[in-house]
Design a protein around this motif. Structure first.
Motif, PDB file in Angstrom:
ATOM      1  N   ASN A 172      32.117  36.434  47.622  1.00 41.98           N
ATOM      2  CA  ASN A 172      31.377  36.037  46.424  1.00 41.98           C
ATOM      3  C   ASN A 172      29.876  36.251  46.542  1.00 41.98           C
ATOM      4  O   ASN A 172      29.153  36.062  45.550  1.00 41.98           O
ATOM      5  CB  ASN A 172      31.626  34.552  46.125  1.00 41.98           C
ATOM      6  N   THR A 213      35.053  42.163  41.350  1.00 43.49           N
ATOM      7  CA  THR A 213      35.623  41.183  40.430  1.00 43.49           C
ATOM      8  C   THR A 213      36.979  40.678  40.925  1.00 43.49           C
ATOM      9  O   THR A 213      37.681  39.990  40.187  1.00 43.49           O
ATOM     10  CB  THR A 213      35.805  41.787  39.023  1.00 43.49           C
ATOM     11  N   THR A 249      35.179  35.186  40.447  1.00 42.74           N
ATOM     12  CA  THR A 249      35.633  35.743  39.173  1.00 42.74           C
ATOM     13  C   THR A 249      36.867  35.005  38.672  1.00 42.74           C
ATOM     14  O   THR A 249      36.988  34.707  37.482  1.00 42.74           O
ATOM     15  CB  THR A 249      35.940  37.239  39.316  1.00 42.74           C
ATOM     16  N   ARG A 250      37.787  34.694  39.574  1.00 42.41           N
ATOM     17  CA  ARG A 250      38.993  33.974  39.163  1.00 42.41           C
ATOM     18  C   ARG A 250      38.646  32.595  38.620  1.00 42.41           C
ATOM     19  O   ARG A 250      39.230  32.133  37.637  1.00 42.41           O
ATOM     20  CB  ARG A 250      39.966  33.862  40.337  1.00 42.41           C
ATOM     21  N   ARG A 286      35.852  31.644  37.164  1.00 45.78           N
ATOM     22  CA  ARG A 286      35.262  31.801  35.838  1.00 45.78           C
ATOM     23  C   ARG A 286      36.327  32.139  34.801  1.00 45.78           C
ATOM     24  O   ARG A 286      36.371  31.551  33.708  1.00 45.78           O
ATOM     25  CB  ARG A 286      34.205  32.918  35.874  1.00 45.78           C
ATOM     26  N   THR A 287      37.191  33.101  35.148  1.00 43.15           N
ATOM     27  CA  THR A 287      38.202  33.570  34.202  1.00 43.15           C
ATOM     28  C   THR A 287      39.187  32.471  33.834  1.00 43.15           C
ATOM     29  O   THR A 287      39.572  32.334  32.664  1.00 43.15           O
ATOM     30  CB  THR A 287      38.954  34.773  34.799  1.00 43.15           C
TER      31      THR A 287
END
Length: 261
Positions: free
Chosen positions: A164, A191, A196-197, A199-200
């Motif tokens: 990260n 990503t 990213t995970r 956030r998604t």
């Protein structure tokens, strides 16, 4: 056909074409004559306690809008309304501007820890949706997640994952400080990482909760969704200025970036 005749013929044909086309444009007249006012959408701060039930700052303990927003059925709608009323009328006197708001959704703030496991704070997400439901103003959704800290408990955990963090020639970047706020050197080179995970997952949960809301009117209040924010590549001490007095160290030199290059 002389010149005068040609002019009369041209004008007659033009008028006839306009008359024939009128039925096609008639349904559009209300839209053209009643353009929607431009939305002014200031971001309202200090709404976090209403959603995450964080402790109220001392100055808010005497404000009814805040003391009620943390209840089981509460939301930030009253806080937003009382704030906007001090800014001006909902609709400007000339009808050209409408006052709405920007709802800040700090993505990483919606992770909470239970029994050593990280999980989505779905009750907090539900209260965000309730804010949109209980406020009848138009709004912009701001899914916030830049390198500026939102003081989320999960941030240090994510920062401990090398995938990260941005990397220079000299190794991983360290934490920064800007106007008293922590600056995380999040990587923008990949990503497929836990950042990213995280956030998604929040975005999907929030959008899912909105889509499941029974009232289409609530969803129609959302005029736009923005992901705007600073995601440029970081460099050592970037917050001190944009100049360089020494070797130029720019991200990203992680193993992943080198492999992709």
């Amino acid at each position: 056909m002389n010149r005068s005749t040609r002019i009369v013929f041209f004008l007659s044909a033009s008028v006839l074409a306009i008359l024939l086309a009128l039925p096609l444009f008639t349904p559009l007249w209300p839209l053209l004559s009643q353009a929607r006012p431009m939305l002014l959408a200031p971001m309202i701060g200090q709404t976090e306690p209403c959603h995450t039930r964080a402790p109220l700052p001392p100055e808010h303990n005497i404000d009814p809008a805040f003391t009620q927003c943390t209840s089981e059925q509460g939301s930030a709608a009253a806080v937003i309304e009382s704030t906007l009323q001090h800014l001006g009328p909902r609709l400007s006197h000339n009808g050209r501007y409408e006052l709405g708001y920007t709802l800040n959704v700090p993505l990483l703030k919606f992770w909470t820890q239970h029994n050593g496991q990280w999980a989505l704070d779905r009750p907090a997400i539900a209260r965000m949706v309730k804010t949109i439901e209980q406020s009848d103003r138009r709004l912009i959704l701001y899914f916030f997640s830049t390198h500026f800290s939102s003081f989320a408990p999960i941030e240090p955990v994510l920062a401990a994952d090398p995938a990260n963090v941005a990397v220079t020639q000299n190794g991983p970047l360290g934490m920064g400080q800007h106007y008293g706020m922590d600056v995380y050197p999040w990587s923008v080179a990949r990503t497929d990482n836990s950042l990213t995970r995280a956030r998604t997952d929040v975005i999907q949960a929030f959008v899912g909760a909105l889509c499941q809301h029974p009232s289409p009117e609530v969803r129609r209040r959302i005029e736009g969704i923005t992901l705007l924010g600073e995601v440029h590549h970081l460099f050592p001490d970037f917050e001190a200025g944009m100049g360089f007095g020494g070797p130029y160290l720019i991200t990203d030199y992680s193993a992943h970036s080198i492999e992709q290059f």
